[in-house]
Design a protein around this motif. Structure first.
Motif, PDB file in Angstrom:
ATOM      1  N   MET A   1      15.141 -17.917 -14.241  1.00 28.63           N
ATOM      2  CA  MET A   1      15.657 -17.837 -15.781  1.00 28.63           C
ATOM      3  C   MET A   1      16.905 -17.309 -15.945  1.00 28.63           C
ATOM      4  SD  MET A   1      14.835 -18.679 -18.682  1.00 28.63           S
ATOM      5  CE  MET A   1      13.766 -18.747 -20.239  1.00 28.63           C
ATOM      6  N   GLU A   2      17.116 -16.163 -14.875  1.00 31.89           N
ATOM      7  CA  GLU A   2      18.073 -15.503 -15.176  1.00 31.89           C
ATOM      8  C   GLU A   2      19.440 -15.716 -14.227  1.00 31.89           C
ATOM      9  OE1 GLU A   2      19.336 -10.889 -13.046  1.00 31.89           O
ATOM     10  OE2 GLU A   2      17.181 -11.289 -13.444  1.00 31.89           O
ATOM     11  N   LEU A   3      19.135 -16.788 -13.859  1.00 31.54           N
ATOM     12  CA  LEU A   3      20.309 -17.454 -12.439  1.00 31.54           C
ATOM     13  C   LEU A   3      20.849 -18.130 -14.337  1.00 31.54           C
ATOM     14  CD1 LEU A   3      22.041 -18.416 -10.142  1.00 31.54           C
ATOM     15  CD2 LEU A   3      20.335 -20.048  -9.572  1.00 31.54           C
ATOM     16  N   LEU A   4      20.277 -18.808 -14.771  1.00 33.29           N
ATOM     17  CA  LEU A   4      20.463 -20.092 -15.625  1.00 33.29           C
ATOM     18  C   LEU A   4      21.347 -19.001 -17.041  1.00 33.29           C
ATOM     19  CD1 LEU A   4      20.156 -22.514 -16.873  1.00 33.29           C
ATOM     20  CD2 LEU A   4      18.504 -22.129 -19.228  1.00 33.29           C
ATOM     21  N   PHE A   5      20.991 -17.758 -16.928  1.00 33.17           N
ATOM     22  CA  PHE A   5      21.423 -17.517 -18.405  1.00 33.17           C
ATOM     23  C   PHE A   5      22.908 -16.460 -17.235  1.00 33.17           C
ATOM     24  CE2 PHE A   5      17.928 -16.634 -20.662  1.00 33.17           C
ATOM     25  CZ  PHE A   5      17.773 -17.153 -21.951  1.00 33.17           C
ATOM     26  N   THR A   6      23.050 -16.071 -16.126  1.00 38.46           N
ATOM     27  CA  THR A   6      24.327 -16.264 -15.838  1.00 38.46           C
ATOM     28  C   THR A   6      25.627 -17.680 -15.466  1.00 38.46           C
ATOM     29  OG1 THR A   6      22.980 -14.185 -14.572  1.00 38.46           O
ATOM     30  CG2 THR A   6      25.205 -15.754 -13.835  1.00 38.46           C
ATOM     31  N   ILE A   7      24.606 -18.247 -15.347  1.00 40.19           N
ATOM     32  CA  ILE A   7      25.214 -19.610 -15.608  1.00 40.19           C
ATOM     33  C   ILE A   7      26.503 -20.074 -16.872  1.00 40.19           C
ATOM     34  CG2 ILE A   7      25.823 -22.361 -14.681  1.00 40.19           C
ATOM     35  CD1 ILE A   7      23.465 -21.575 -12.585  1.00 40.19           C
ATOM     36  N   LEU A   8      25.425 -20.059 -17.403  1.00 38.43           N
ATOM     37  CA  LEU A   8      25.316 -20.304 -18.358  1.00 38.43           C
ATOM     38  C   LEU A   8      26.534 -19.276 -19.550  1.00 38.43           C
ATOM     39  CD1 LEU A   8      24.784 -21.764 -20.745  1.00 38.43           C
ATOM     40  CD2 LEU A   8      23.535 -20.149 -22.101  1.00 38.43           C
ATOM     41  N   LEU A   9      26.821 -17.501 -18.994  1.00 39.40           N
ATOM     42  CA  LEU A   9      27.886 -16.668 -19.841  1.00 39.40           C
ATOM     43  C   LEU A   9      29.300 -16.818 -18.711  1.00 39.40           C
ATOM     44  CD1 LEU A   9      27.821 -14.272 -21.125  1.00 39.40           C
ATOM     45  CD2 LEU A   9      27.458 -13.242 -18.868  1.00 39.40           C
ATOM     46  N   ILE A  10      28.953 -17.644 -17.181  1.00 41.07           N
ATOM     47  CA  ILE A  10      30.372 -17.735 -16.409  1.00 41.07           C
ATOM     48  C   ILE A  10      30.912 -19.192 -17.440  1.00 41.07           C
ATOM     49  CG2 ILE A  10      31.573 -18.374 -14.551  1.00 41.07           C
ATOM     50  CD1 ILE A  10      29.068 -17.137 -13.731  1.00 41.07           C
ATOM     51  N   THR A  11      30.184 -19.624 -17.549  1.00 36.21           N
ATOM     52  CA  THR A  11      30.695 -20.960 -18.558  1.00 36.21           C
ATOM     53  C   THR A  11      30.946 -20.659 -19.797  1.00 36.21           C
ATOM     54  OG1 THR A  11      28.831 -22.095 -16.959  1.00 36.21           O
ATOM     55  CG2 THR A  11      30.198 -23.633 -19.305  1.00 36.21           C
ATOM     56  N   ALA A  12      30.250 -20.451 -20.676  1.00 37.48           N
ATOM     57  CA  ALA A  12      31.216 -19.793 -21.920  1.00 37.48           C
ATOM     58  C   ALA A  12      32.400 -18.906 -21.434  1.00 37.48           C
ATOM     59  CB  ALA A  12      29.696 -19.154 -22.679  1.00 37.48           C
ATOM     60  N   SER A  13      32.504 -17.927 -20.905  1.00 35.08           N
ATOM     61  CA  SER A  13      33.007 -16.900 -20.684  1.00 35.08           C
ATOM     62  C   SER A  13      34.609 -17.921 -20.520  1.00 35.08           C
ATOM     63  CB  SER A  13      32.658 -15.647 -19.630  1.00 35.08           C
ATOM     64  OG  SER A  13      32.042 -15.439 -20.063  1.00 35.08           O
ATOM     65  N   LEU A  14      34.994 -18.340 -19.532  1.00 35.84           N
ATOM     66  CA  LEU A  14      35.873 -19.787 -19.088  1.00 35.84           C
ATOM     67  C   LEU A  14      36.122 -20.397 -20.146  1.00 35.84           C
ATOM     68  CD1 LEU A  14      34.842 -20.333 -16.159  1.00 35.84           C
ATOM     69  CD2 LEU A  14      36.461 -19.105 -16.465  1.00 35.84           C
ATOM     70  N   VAL A  15      35.053 -20.855 -20.807  1.00 35.04           N
ATOM     71  CA  VAL A  15      35.780 -21.916 -22.164  1.00 35.04           C
ATOM     72  C   VAL A  15      35.957 -20.363 -23.704  1.00 35.04           C
ATOM     73  CG1 VAL A  15      34.091 -23.263 -24.656  1.00 35.04           C
ATOM     74  CG2 VAL A  15      33.931 -23.782 -21.717  1.00 35.04           C
ATOM     75  N   MET A  16      35.719 -20.207 -23.067  1.00 35.15           N
ATOM     76  CA  MET A  16      36.157 -18.570 -24.810  1.00 35.15           C
ATOM     77  C   MET A  16      37.402 -18.316 -24.196  1.00 35.15           C
ATOM     78  SD  MET A  16      35.361 -17.478 -27.699  1.00 35.15           S
ATOM     79  CE  MET A  16      34.585 -16.341 -27.512  1.00 35.15           C
ATOM     80  N   ILE A  17      37.454 -18.296 -23.085  1.00 36.37           N
ATOM     81  CA  ILE A  17      39.249 -18.013 -22.508  1.00 36.37           C
ATOM     82  C   ILE A  17      39.603 -19.134 -23.000  1.00 36.37           C
ATOM     83  CG2 ILE A  17      40.747 -17.511 -20.573  1.00 36.37           C
ATOM     84  CD1 ILE A  17      38.424 -15.846 -19.390  1.00 36.37           C
ATOM     85  N   LEU A  18      39.756 -20.496 -22.735  1.00 31.63           N
ATOM     86  CA  LEU A  18      40.446 -21.771 -23.343  1.00 31.63           C
ATOM     87  C   LEU A  18      40.768 -21.218 -24.263  1.00 31.63           C
ATOM     88  CD1 LEU A  18      42.536 -24.280 -21.779  1.00 31.63           C
ATOM     89  CD2 LEU A  18      39.836 -25.063 -21.788  1.00 31.63           C
ATOM     90  N   LEU A  19      39.657 -21.520 -24.637  1.00 33.49           N
ATOM     91  CA  LEU A  19      39.490 -21.582 -26.670  1.00 33.49           C
ATOM     92  C   LEU A  19      40.749 -20.191 -27.072  1.00 33.49           C
ATOM     93  CD1 LEU A  19      36.304 -22.203 -27.520  1.00 33.49           C
ATOM     94  CD2 LEU A  19      37.957 -24.583 -27.649  1.00 33.49           C
ATOM     95  N   VAL A  20      40.470 -19.156 -26.804  1.00 35.79           N
ATOM     96  CA  VAL A  20      41.223 -18.509 -27.279  1.00 35.79           C
ATOM     97  C   VAL A  20      43.381 -18.613 -27.075  1.00 35.79           C
ATOM     98  CG1 VAL A  20      42.151 -15.426 -26.992  1.00 35.79           C
ATOM     99  CG2 VAL A  20      39.895 -16.288 -27.674  1.00 35.79           C
TER     100      VAL A  20
END
Length: 76
Positions: A1-20
């Motif tokens: 479960m922790e691995l899933l949240f970590t992957i989701l966090l990395i993906t959301a971080s990269l998308v957030m950088i792109l959107l900003v």
């Protein structure tokens, strides 16, 4: 479960950088390159900018929720 949240966090971080980076700054930004530079005189901002704002807020909420979930998982 922790691995899933970590992957989701990395993906959301990269998308957030792109959107900003796509947001329009003082002198324009990368959003001008993709058609975000056309603005209407009535609203003050274009539909593309408003949609970009909505996507950025949505990804920010997801990012925040994942950070809280990971914090809670690590605490217990």
């Amino acid at each position: 479960m922790e691995l899933l949240f970590t992957i989701l966090l990395i993906t959301a971080s990269l998308v957030m950088i792109l959107l900003v980076l796509l947001h329009k700054g003082r002198g324009g930004g990368l959003s001008d390159m993709f058609g975000g530079g056309v603005s209407s005189s009535l609203g003050g901002s274009s539909v593309a900018e408003r949609n970009l704002d909505r996507f950025t807020i949505g990804v920010g909420v997801i990012w925040f929720a994942v950070v809280i979930a990971l914090g809670l998982l690590k605490a217990y």
